[in-house]
Design a protein around this motif. Structure first.
Motif, mmCIF file in Angstrom:
data_model
loop_
_atom_site.group_PDB
_atom_site.id
_atom_site.type_symbol
_atom_site.label_atom_id
_atom_site.label_comp_id
_atom_site.label_asym_id
_atom_site.label_seq_id
_atom_site.Cartn_x
_atom_site.Cartn_y
_atom_site.Cartn_z
ATOM 1 N N UNK A 107 49.094 38.953 37.613
ATOM 2 C CA UNK A 107 47.822 40.693 36.922
ATOM 3 C C UNK A 107 46.583 39.393 36.503
ATOM 4 N N UNK A 108 46.364 38.207 36.566
ATOM 5 C CA UNK A 108 45.372 37.432 37.296
ATOM 6 C C UNK A 108 44.159 37.823 38.003
ATOM 7 N N UNK A 109 44.386 38.891 38.590
ATOM 8 C CA UNK A 109 43.908 38.724 40.007
ATOM 9 C C UNK A 109 43.121 39.915 39.886
ATOM 10 N N UNK A 139 60.255 54.059 25.164
ATOM 11 C CA UNK A 139 61.269 52.443 26.286
ATOM 12 C C UNK A 139 60.549 52.630 27.460
ATOM 13 N N UNK A 140 59.820 50.945 26.413
ATOM 14 C CA UNK A 140 58.620 50.485 27.787
ATOM 15 C C UNK A 140 58.584 49.363 27.613
ATOM 16 N N UNK A 141 58.502 48.370 28.378
ATOM 17 C CA UNK A 141 58.613 46.907 29.224
ATOM 18 C C UNK A 141 57.771 46.940 30.051
ATOM 19 N N UNK A 142 56.968 45.749 30.789
ATOM 20 C CA UNK A 142 56.077 45.226 31.609
ATOM 21 C C UNK A 142 56.387 44.172 31.413
ATOM 22 N N UNK A 143 56.255 43.675 32.824
ATOM 23 C CA UNK A 143 57.162 42.258 33.613
ATOM 24 C C UNK A 143 55.388 42.247 34.431
ATOM 25 N N UNK A 144 54.942 41.115 33.221
ATOM 26 C CA UNK A 144 53.327 40.948 34.252
ATOM 27 C C UNK A 144 53.952 39.268 35.167
ATOM 28 N N UNK A 145 53.255 39.828 36.184
ATOM 29 C CA UNK A 145 53.628 37.614 37.354
ATOM 30 C C UNK A 145 52.223 37.712 37.449
ATOM 31 N N UNK A 146 52.402 35.918 37.207
ATOM 32 C CA UNK A 146 51.208 34.890 38.219
ATOM 33 C C UNK A 146 51.801 34.432 39.061
ATOM 34 N N UNK A 147 50.834 34.145 40.114
ATOM 35 C CA UNK A 147 50.999 32.948 40.723
ATOM 36 C C UNK A 147 50.274 31.516 40.910
ATOM 37 N N UNK A 148 50.706 30.747 40.379
ATOM 38 C CA UNK A 148 50.388 29.597 39.890
ATOM 39 C C UNK A 148 49.803 28.276 41.250
ATOM 40 N N UNK A 149 49.985 28.860 42.273
ATOM 41 C CA UNK A 149 49.512 28.475 43.703
ATOM 42 C C UNK A 149 48.249 28.503 44.367
ATOM 43 N N UNK A 150 47.327 29.990 43.792
ATOM 44 C CA UNK A 150 46.020 29.913 44.298
ATOM 45 C C UNK A 150 45.159 30.699 43.213
ATOM 46 N N UNK A 151 44.190 30.256 42.197
ATOM 47 C CA UNK A 151 43.508 30.174 41.652
ATOM 48 C C UNK A 151 42.075 30.739 42.275
ATOM 49 N N UNK A 152 42.187 30.836 42.815
ATOM 50 C CA UNK A 152 40.496 30.766 43.137
ATOM 51 C C UNK A 152 40.107 32.390 43.315
ATOM 52 N N UNK A 154 40.591 34.265 40.324
ATOM 53 C CA UNK A 154 41.492 34.667 39.682
ATOM 54 C C UNK A 154 40.877 34.627 38.671
ATOM 55 N N UNK A 155 41.234 35.806 37.809
ATOM 56 C CA UNK A 155 40.745 36.311 36.110
ATOM 57 C C UNK A 155 41.608 35.699 35.406
#
Length: 320
Positions: A107-109, A139-152, A154-155
Motif C-alpha cells: 500500500x505504501x507504493x 462483509x468487507x475486509x481489507x488486508x494491506x501489506x507493507x514491505x519494510x526492506x525497500x523504502x525508496x 514509497x509513500x
C-alpha cells in the motif's frame, strides 16, 4: 456444531496452510470477527498474500488483489463512470474494492490520493463518485501489506490514516522446523495440487459470530485495565519520566474501541465467554503500535513503539 467450534476448525485449517505464521492467522480471524482491517508488515515471501487467499477459500465471499504502484489512480481502486454512446449516459463500472476480501499489496507504493480512496472505503464502507454514493458489502475486509526492506520511492501512510487499521501486525521468518514443513507442503501441492477447503463459513455465520463476540463478558476490572493502558499512552509521564520523554502522542479513542473488540474476539476464538487481562495484553502491541507517535528524541535513541508499549504493560498495574 457450535460457531466457536466451526471457527476453531477454520483456525486449524488455516494454520495448516500458513505454516509458521500462527499470529498472522489469528489476527486475520480477529479482524474478521471484530469487523476491522489489517495492516501487515513483513519481508517478501512470508505468506501474507497466501494467508488472505486461504481465508477467502474458506469463506462464502469473493477475493481480489490490488497491486499498489506509483502510477495507480483512485479510480483503479474504486471504479469510474464510463460513457455509453449507445445510451448517451454514463454508467458506473465498479472497481476491485467492491469485493468481500481485498488485498492491498504494498500500500505504501501508491500516492496519497490512492491511499485516501482506499482508506475512505475502509472507514465509511462506501464509495462516492461524482454525485452518487455506492455502498460496499456488509462483509468487507481489507488486508494491506507493507514491505519494510525497500523504502525508496514509497509513500508512508500518515499516522492519522494508520489509525483506520484495526491492527498493525509485524511478521518475521518462520522457525527452522516450520520452514521444513513449508517445504514439504509446497512439494505436495506441486505434485497433487491444493486440496479443497474442508471448512466453509458463510457470511451469515460471520455476522452471527460477531454478535456472539459482542456479548463476551468483560469484568469491570478488566475494562478498567484496558482504559488505563490507553489513557497512560496519552499521559505516560505520570507513570515513567522516560515514557513521557519518548511519547509525542498516545492512542485515540479508536484505539480503545479496537483494543476492546480484539480482546473479546481473541477470548471467543480461544473458546471462552469472558475476557482476561492476558487477552488485552496479547493484542496490545498489534492494536497500539501504529497509534503511538514517538518523539524525535526517542527515534534518535533507537526506540520503537513496541518499546513504549512493553514499558506501558510493565508499569500499568492490572486492576484487582
Amino acid at each position: 456444531m457450535s460457531l466457536q467450534t466451526t471457527f476453531g476448525e477454520l483456525r486449524s485449517q488455516l494454520a495448516q496452510r500458513i505454516i509458521g505464521q500462527e499470529t498472522l492467522v489469528e489476527r486475520l480471524l480477529i479482524a474478521l470477527l471484530a469487523d476491522g482491517h489489517l495492516l501487515v508488515e513483513g519481508a517478501p515471501g512470508l505468506a501474507k498474500t497466501t494467508a488472505i487467499k486461504a481465508l477467502a477459500d474458506h469463506l462464502e465471499g469473493d477475493f481480489h488483489r490490488i497491486q499498489f504502484t506509483p502510477d495507480l489512480l483512485p479510480s483503479d481502486v474504486t471504479g469510474s463512470e464510463i460513457y455509453r454512446p449507445e445510451t448517451g449516459q454514463f454508467d458506473f463500472q465498479k472497481g476491485p474494492i467492491f469485493h468481500n476480501l481485498v488485498l492491498a499489496d504494498e500500500i505504501n507504493r501508491a500516492p496519497a490520493k490512492v491511499q485516501s480512496a482506499l482508506l475512505e472505503a475502509m472507514g465509511e464502507r462506501q464509495i462516492s463518485v461524482g454525485m452518487r454514493t455506492f455502498p460496499l458489502d456488509q462483509l468487507f475486509l481489507v488486508m494491506a501489506t507493507q514491505n519494510p526492506i525497500e523504502q525508496e520511492g514509497t509513500y508512508p501512510l500518515p499516522e492519522a490514516q494508520l489509525d483506520r487499521f484495526l491492527m498493525h501486525v509485524l511478521i518475521d521468518y518462520p522457525s527452522a522446523e516450520a520452514e521444513r514443513a513449508i517445504l514439504h507442503l509446497a512439494r505436495n501441492d506441486y505434485r497433487q495440487g491444493q486440496p479443497p477447503a474442508a471448512v466453509k463459513v458463510t457470511a451469515s455465520q460471520v455476522f452471527e459470530a460477531r454478535n456472539a463476540v459482542s456479548e463476551v463478558f468483560m469484568a469491570e476490572a478488566v475494562e478498567e485495565y484496558l482504559l488505563a493502558l490507553v489513557l497512560a499512552s496519552r499521559d505516560p509521564g505520570r507513570l515513567d519520566p522516560e515514557l513521557g520523554r519518548w511519547t509525542a502522542f498516545g492512542a485515540s479513542p479508536r484505539g480503545t474501541i479496537a483494543l476492546d473488540r480484539c480482546a473479546r474476539s481473541l477470548a471467543w476464538l480461544d473458546g471462552r465467554d469472558y475476557v482476561t487481562p492476558d487477552d488485552v495484553r496479547n493484542v496490545a502491541f498489534d492494536v497500539l503500535r501504529h497509534r503511538l507517535l514517538l518523539t524525535f528524541e526517542a527515534e534518535a535513541e533507537g526506540m520503537t513503539p513496541d518499546t513504549v508499549i512493553q514499558r506501558l504493560l510493565e508499569r500499568v498495574p492490572v486492576t484487582a
